[in-house]
Design a protein around this motif. Structure first.
Motif, PDB file in Angstrom:
ATOM      1  N   ASN A   6      -5.206  -3.027  -2.257  1.00 24.88           N
ATOM      2  CA  ASN A   6      -6.087  -2.462  -3.289  1.00 24.88           C
ATOM      3  C   ASN A   6      -6.460  -3.514  -4.337  1.00 24.88           C
ATOM      4  O   ASN A   6      -5.826  -3.612  -5.374  1.00 24.88           O
ATOM      5  CB  ASN A   6      -5.403  -1.268  -3.979  1.00 24.88           C
ATOM      6  CG  ASN A   6      -5.598   0.006  -3.193  1.00 24.88           C
ATOM      7  OD1 ASN A   6      -6.440   0.076  -2.316  1.00 24.88           O
ATOM      8  ND2 ASN A   6      -4.820   1.021  -3.510  1.00 24.88           N
ATOM      9  N   LYS A   7      -7.488  -4.319  -4.033  1.00 23.65           N
ATOM     10  CA  LYS A   7      -7.877  -5.385  -4.971  1.00 23.65           C
ATOM     11  C   LYS A   7      -9.223  -5.111  -5.631  1.00 23.65           C
ATOM     12  O   LYS A   7      -9.405  -5.357  -6.804  1.00 23.65           O
ATOM     13  CB  LYS A   7      -7.918  -6.727  -4.229  1.00 23.65           C
ATOM     14  CG  LYS A   7      -6.550  -7.173  -3.719  1.00 23.65           C
ATOM     15  CD  LYS A   7      -6.641  -8.518  -3.020  1.00 23.65           C
ATOM     16  CE  LYS A   7      -5.274  -8.992  -2.544  1.00 23.65           C
ATOM     17  NZ  LYS A   7      -4.733  -8.170  -1.457  1.00 23.65           N
ATOM     18  N   THR A   8     -10.184  -4.611  -4.861  1.00 23.99           N
ATOM     19  CA  THR A   8     -11.532  -4.398  -5.394  1.00 23.99           C
ATOM     20  C   THR A   8     -11.815  -2.910  -5.576  1.00 23.99           C
ATOM     21  O   THR A   8     -11.039  -2.054  -5.131  1.00 23.99           O
ATOM     22  CB  THR A   8     -12.586  -4.977  -4.431  1.00 23.99           C
ATOM     23  OG1 THR A   8     -12.548  -4.211  -3.209  1.00 23.99           O
ATOM     24  CG2 THR A   8     -12.298  -6.440  -4.115  1.00 23.99           C
ATOM     25  N   ALA A   9     -12.970  -2.626  -6.210  1.00 24.62           N
ATOM     26  CA  ALA A   9     -13.382  -1.225  -6.386  1.00 24.62           C
ATOM     27  C   ALA A   9     -13.586  -0.550  -5.032  1.00 24.62           C
ATOM     28  O   ALA A   9     -13.248   0.616  -4.841  1.00 24.62           O
ATOM     29  CB  ALA A   9     -14.673  -1.165  -7.211  1.00 24.62           C
ATOM     30  N   ALA A  10     -14.127  -1.302  -4.051  1.00 28.78           N
ATOM     31  CA  ALA A  10     -14.338  -0.736  -2.707  1.00 28.78           C
ATOM     32  C   ALA A  10     -13.010  -0.365  -2.062  1.00 28.78           C
ATOM     33  O   ALA A  10     -12.903   0.644  -1.350  1.00 28.78           O
ATOM     34  CB  ALA A  10     -15.093  -1.724  -1.819  1.00 28.78           C
ATOM     35  N   ASP A  11     -11.961  -1.171  -2.311  1.00 29.20           N
ATOM     36  CA  ASP A  11     -10.626  -0.854  -1.784  1.00 29.20           C
ATOM     37  C   ASP A  11     -10.085   0.421  -2.429  1.00 29.20           C
ATOM     38  O   ASP A  11      -9.540   1.295  -1.752  1.00 29.20           O
ATOM     39  CB  ASP A  11      -9.642  -2.008  -2.055  1.00 29.20           C
ATOM     40  CG  ASP A  11      -9.975  -3.259  -1.263  1.00 29.20           C
ATOM     41  OD1 ASP A  11     -10.519  -3.118  -0.164  1.00 29.20           O
ATOM     42  OD2 ASP A  11      -9.707  -4.367  -1.764  1.00 29.20           O
ATOM     43  N   TYR A  12     -10.227   0.489  -3.766  1.00 32.77           N
ATOM     44  CA  TYR A  12      -9.597   1.602  -4.497  1.00 32.77           C
ATOM     45  C   TYR A  12     -10.333   2.919  -4.291  1.00 32.77           C
ATOM     46  O   TYR A  12      -9.724   3.961  -4.083  1.00 32.77           O
ATOM     47  CB  TYR A  12      -9.534   1.264  -5.991  1.00 32.77           C
ATOM     48  CG  TYR A  12      -8.640   2.202  -6.770  1.00 32.77           C
ATOM     49  CD1 TYR A  12      -7.249   2.103  -6.668  1.00 32.77           C
ATOM     50  CD2 TYR A  12      -9.166   3.182  -7.596  1.00 32.77           C
ATOM     51  CE1 TYR A  12      -6.416   2.966  -7.359  1.00 32.77           C
ATOM     52  CE2 TYR A  12      -8.345   4.044  -8.303  1.00 32.77           C
ATOM     53  CZ  TYR A  12      -6.974   3.924  -8.175  1.00 32.77           C
ATOM     54  OH  TYR A  12      -6.151   4.791  -8.869  1.00 32.77           O
ATOM     55  N   TYR A  13     -11.677   2.887  -4.330  1.00 37.77           N
ATOM     56  CA  TYR A  13     -12.467   4.123  -4.205  1.00 37.77           C
ATOM     57  C   TYR A  13     -12.709   4.519  -2.756  1.00 37.77           C
ATOM     58  O   TYR A  13     -12.757   5.695  -2.428  1.00 37.77           O
ATOM     59  CB  TYR A  13     -13.857   3.969  -4.849  1.00 37.77           C
ATOM     60  CG  TYR A  13     -13.873   3.682  -6.310  1.00 37.77           C
ATOM     61  CD1 TYR A  13     -12.905   4.209  -7.164  1.00 37.77           C
ATOM     62  CD2 TYR A  13     -14.869   2.902  -6.868  1.00 37.77           C
ATOM     63  CE1 TYR A  13     -12.950   3.946  -8.518  1.00 37.77           C
ATOM     64  CE2 TYR A  13     -14.927   2.636  -8.219  1.00 37.77           C
ATOM     65  CZ  TYR A  13     -13.960   3.158  -9.033  1.00 37.77           C
ATOM     66  OH  TYR A  13     -14.001   2.898 -10.374  1.00 37.77           O
TER      67      TYR A  13
ATOM     68  N   TYR B  73       0.822   9.119  -6.539  1.00 37.25           N
ATOM     69  CA  TYR B  73       0.104   8.841  -5.290  1.00 37.25           C
ATOM     70  C   TYR B  73      -1.198   8.084  -5.547  1.00 37.25           C
ATOM     71  O   TYR B  73      -1.498   7.083  -4.911  1.00 37.25           O
ATOM     72  CB  TYR B  73      -0.258  10.160  -4.575  1.00 37.25           C
ATOM     73  CG  TYR B  73       0.852  10.783  -3.766  1.00 37.25           C
ATOM     74  CD1 TYR B  73       1.638  10.019  -2.912  1.00 37.25           C
ATOM     75  CD2 TYR B  73       1.092  12.150  -3.831  1.00 37.25           C
ATOM     76  CE1 TYR B  73       2.645  10.598  -2.163  1.00 37.25           C
ATOM     77  CE2 TYR B  73       2.104  12.744  -3.087  1.00 37.25           C
ATOM     78  CZ  TYR B  73       2.881  11.966  -2.250  1.00 37.25           C
ATOM     79  OH  TYR B  73       3.875  12.539  -1.512  1.00 37.25           O
ATOM     80  N   VAL B  74      -1.994   8.605  -6.506  1.00 37.51           N
ATOM     81  CA  VAL B  74      -3.333   8.058  -6.723  1.00 37.51           C
ATOM     82  C   VAL B  74      -3.277   6.717  -7.448  1.00 37.51           C
ATOM     83  O   VAL B  74      -4.030   5.796  -7.130  1.00 37.51           O
ATOM     84  CB  VAL B  74      -4.212   9.067  -7.495  1.00 37.51           C
ATOM     85  CG1 VAL B  74      -5.608   8.513  -7.695  1.00 37.51           C
ATOM     86  CG2 VAL B  74      -4.283  10.393  -6.755  1.00 37.51           C
ATOM     87  N   LEU B  75      -2.363   6.585  -8.428  1.00 34.80           N
ATOM     88  CA  LEU B  75      -2.222   5.314  -9.150  1.00 34.80           C
ATOM     89  C   LEU B  75      -1.865   4.187  -8.196  1.00 34.80           C
ATOM     90  O   LEU B  75      -2.423   3.100  -8.256  1.00 34.80           O
ATOM     91  CB  LEU B  75      -1.133   5.429 -10.222  1.00 34.80           C
ATOM     92  CG  LEU B  75      -1.512   5.993 -11.589  1.00 34.80           C
ATOM     93  CD1 LEU B  75      -0.306   5.917 -12.517  1.00 34.80           C
ATOM     94  CD2 LEU B  75      -2.679   5.250 -12.195  1.00 34.80           C
ATOM     95  N   ILE B  76      -0.912   4.454  -7.313  1.00 36.35           N
ATOM     96  CA  ILE B  76      -0.404   3.400  -6.425  1.00 36.35           C
ATOM     97  C   ILE B  76      -1.320   3.200  -5.222  1.00 36.35           C
ATOM     98  O   ILE B  76      -1.731   2.096  -4.909  1.00 36.35           O
ATOM     99  CB  ILE B  76       1.025   3.744  -5.932  1.00 36.35           C
ATOM    100  CG1 ILE B  76       1.984   3.819  -7.111  1.00 36.35           C
ATOM    101  CG2 ILE B  76       1.510   2.711  -4.913  1.00 36.35           C
ATOM    102  CD1 ILE B  76       3.315   4.443  -6.787  1.00 36.35           C
ATOM    103  N   GLY B  77      -1.642   4.300  -4.546  1.00 37.10           N
ATOM    104  CA  GLY B  77      -2.292   4.188  -3.242  1.00 37.10           C
ATOM    105  C   GLY B  77      -3.804   4.138  -3.259  1.00 37.10           C
ATOM    106  O   GLY B  77      -4.414   3.689  -2.294  1.00 37.10           O
ATOM    107  N   GLY B  78      -4.443   4.612  -4.334  1.00 36.30           N
ATOM    108  CA  GLY B  78      -5.896   4.689  -4.326  1.00 36.30           C
ATOM    109  C   GLY B  78      -6.384   5.582  -3.195  1.00 36.30           C
ATOM    110  O   GLY B  78      -5.665   6.454  -2.719  1.00 36.30           O
ATOM    111  N   MET B  79      -7.600   5.349  -2.745  1.00 34.27           N
ATOM    112  CA  MET B  79      -8.172   6.178  -1.684  1.00 34.27           C
ATOM    113  C   MET B  79      -7.458   5.976  -0.350  1.00 34.27           C
ATOM    114  O   MET B  79      -7.302   6.910   0.425  1.00 34.27           O
ATOM    115  CB  MET B  79      -9.670   5.872  -1.532  1.00 34.27           C
ATOM    116  CG  MET B  79     -10.355   6.718  -0.466  1.00 34.27           C
ATOM    117  SD  MET B  79     -10.198   8.510  -0.740  1.00 34.27           S
ATOM    118  CE  MET B  79     -11.729   8.848  -1.599  1.00 34.27           C
ATOM    119  N   LYS B  80      -6.978   4.740  -0.087  1.00 30.91           N
ATOM    120  CA  LYS B  80      -6.318   4.485   1.189  1.00 30.91           C
ATOM    121  C   LYS B  80      -5.013   5.274   1.287  1.00 30.91           C
ATOM    122  O   LYS B  80      -4.754   5.969   2.287  1.00 30.91           O
ATOM    123  CB  LYS B  80      -6.033   2.986   1.353  1.00 30.91           C
ATOM    124  CG  LYS B  80      -5.541   2.618   2.750  1.00 30.91           C
ATOM    125  CD  LYS B  80      -5.476   1.101   2.953  1.00 30.91           C
ATOM    126  CE  LYS B  80      -6.850   0.532   3.202  1.00 30.91           C
ATOM    127  NZ  LYS B  80      -6.820  -0.909   3.533  1.00 30.91           N
TER     128      LYS B  80
END
Length: 534
Positions: free
Chosen positions: A38-45, A180-187
């Motif tokens: 999870n580095k970029t906005a595309a990774d997180y969202y 869950y959401v703070l750590i993992g993001g969308m993935k």
């Protein structure tokens, strides 16, 4: 047949907690592993757009099959028979609207959120603000329904009936969701939803086969048993709930309209289309979702009538949790404490996964649409958008916990109906107009979104679900001037009308070049990948 004191809790609460704890531990490990990239906005969202159509379809099913689908529909069928099954039909048919009108075009045109599509050829600032507001409102009320559902389930599954104990459980669910959401993001969220979808469909499948086996794998025998237990054949016929009066028939039409059209405009479902690499995979993910959700809703038919046959509507209605207790009580009747523990853990997993999906959608909408696009005018520093999204997750989580505690014991169906009605009224007309009507303007979009949002909320405030009867949200009050429980039949056409009216009255035509680019991109995908790289 199960005989249960209304104050008792079937099964072993500590066993239920242990099984649920094991699920949480396993999924947290998966979330930690998923969070490494999870580095970029595309990774997180959008999880780096790394999921296949099959994986995303399973996650969509996990997102969509909420506690209301599993516990609510089984309970509705057990108590109101045929009319309860109509919920399943409405929820399932809705996916055809998403598949045929929205999924592929949305994936081609946007990057992270619904507002990307709506603002593509319209003025950025007013459209993004309106879209972010409708997204946050829909997510908030859907979150309230899930959190309040968590509190209500506790009384049956864990034997905690006092308000303080239920408030503690709602807080725990909220804290886990934030984690869950703070750590993992969308993935991370997506993997939790895939696991939960597999568990839910497998658990429902095992119970379905078990119920059918007890009746010689003959559906007719099961239905005859249900009629014998109920003492009336009315549970096999339409009209037990929605045929009592002309108003109730109109109410069902309104509810059906909200369910069918609302699904294709739920922000947390739409955001899933951005986690796949291409529009073809987006289309494939909807087909997967239709199969998985369709199979599950067939299971609910057997489970609902199985609960009606083996337990009885009176026992279900009298149990803690009311109609929502039908599936857990059936699990206890079939497999004792072990099966009840597994089903209760799956029910909690369902709530956790859905609230995680809703939270990341709301956070992405605020960080991407308000912070990055409106406040920073598209010039946010790298990484700052994700930081804002993470802070937003914490705020939304705290607000959802407080709201869930406040809504505990309230009419959860009211909250879900409001979320679907707002989505169908505020979002869908603007999405369809943006994709299919070249003349559509910014004024039309803003009028449609705010008009749909405000009319849906106002009509529900003055409806029978808020006041005027014993099951209303505010007992003792009486200001139900609007006779229908769901406003969809009024607010959805009104939003379409306002979108048309605002456009024809608007003298400022939008850029024809942008319109042409959007049409080509939405239909062919040309240029879509370039937009997703930065």
């Amino acid at each position: 047949m199960l005989h249960l004191e209304t104050s008792a809790s079937p099964g072993e609460p500590w066993l239920n907690i242990a099984i649920f704890g094991a699920f949480v531990a396993i999924t947290l490990i998966i979330v930690f592993r998923a969070s490494r990239n999870n580095k970029t906005a595309a990774d997180y969202y959008a999880a780096g757009r790394s999921f296949t159509g099959g994986q995303n379809g399973s996650a969509i099913a996990g997102d969509y099959l909420s506690a209301a689908s599993f516990l609510g529909i089984v309970g509705a069928i057990a108590i109101t028979g045929y009319d309860g099954f109509l919920y399943s039909i409405g929820f399932l048919v809705a996916w055809l609207v998403a598949l045929l009108l929205v999924a592929e075009l949305l994936r081609n045109t946007g990057r992270y959120t619904m507002a990307d599509v709506l603002s593509f050829r319209l003025k950025q600032r007013p459209v993004r603000i309106a879209a972010a507001i409708t997204t946050l409102v829909v997510c908030f009320f859907y979150l309230l329904a899930q959190m309040a559902g968590a509190g209500g389930l506790v009384s049956l599954l864990l034997g905690i009936s006092d308000g303080v104990g239920q408030a503690v459980v709602i807080t725990v669910v909220g804290a886990l969701m934030i984690l869950y959401v703070l750590i993992g993001g969308m993935k991370g969220t997506t993997w939790v939803q895939i696991i939960k979808a597999v568990l839910l469909i497998a658990g429902a499948g095992v119970m379905t086969v078990w119920v059918l086996a007890l009746h010689g794998f003959n559906l007719s025998t099961l239905l005859e048993h249900a009629v014998a237990t109920a003492g009336t054949p009315a549970i096999l016929e339409p009209g037990l709930k929605y045929g009592v009066s002309e108003i109730s028939k109109l109410d069902f039409l309104s509810l059906g309209l909200a369910l069918v059209l609302g699904t294709a405009a739920l922000p947390h479902v739409l955001m899933r289309f951005y986690t796949v690499p291409t529009a073809k995979e987006a289309r494939k993910s909807v087909v997967w979702a239709i199969w998985l959700i369709g199979i599950f809703y067939v299971f609910t038919l057997v489970l609902g009538y199985g609960a009606a046959a083996l337990i009885g509507a009176d026992v279900i209605a009298a149990a803690p949790g009311g109609a929502n207790s039908a599936a857990p009580l059936l699990a206890f009747e079939l497999g004792g404490p072990i099966l009840l523990g597994l089903i209760s853990a799956i029910a909690f997993a369902t709530i956790l996964a859905v609230v995680a999906g809703l939270t990341i959608t709301a956070a992405a909408s605020f960080a991407h649409d308000i912070y990055a696009s409106v406040i920073k005018k598209g010039k946010a520093e790298p990484g700052s958008e994700v930081k804002v999204a993470r802070r937003t997750v914490v705020v939304i989580g705290i607000v959802a916990i407080i709201g869930g505690i406040g809504a505990n014991g309230q009419n959860v169906a009211f909250l879900v109906a409001l979320a679907f009605a707002i989505a169908a009224s505020a979002n869908l007309p603007t999405i369809l107009y943006s994709l299919f009507w070249k003349r559509f303007t910014t004024r039309g979009a803003v009028w449609s979104m705010y008009g749909g949002l405000i009319s849906a909320i106002v009509l529900i405030i003055f409806s029978p679900v808020v006041s005027g009867n014993e099951t209303a949200m505010i007992k003792g009050a009486d200001f139900d001037v609007f006779p229908l429980s769901n406003p969809g039949i009024v607010s959805i056409p009104l939003a379409f009308f306002l979108g048309w009216l605002g456009t024809v009255l608007d003298k400022n035509l939008e850029s024809p070049e942008k319109q042409a680019e959007m049409e080509v991109r939405s239909l062919t995908g040309v240029g879509a990948e370039k937009a997703t790289e930065h």
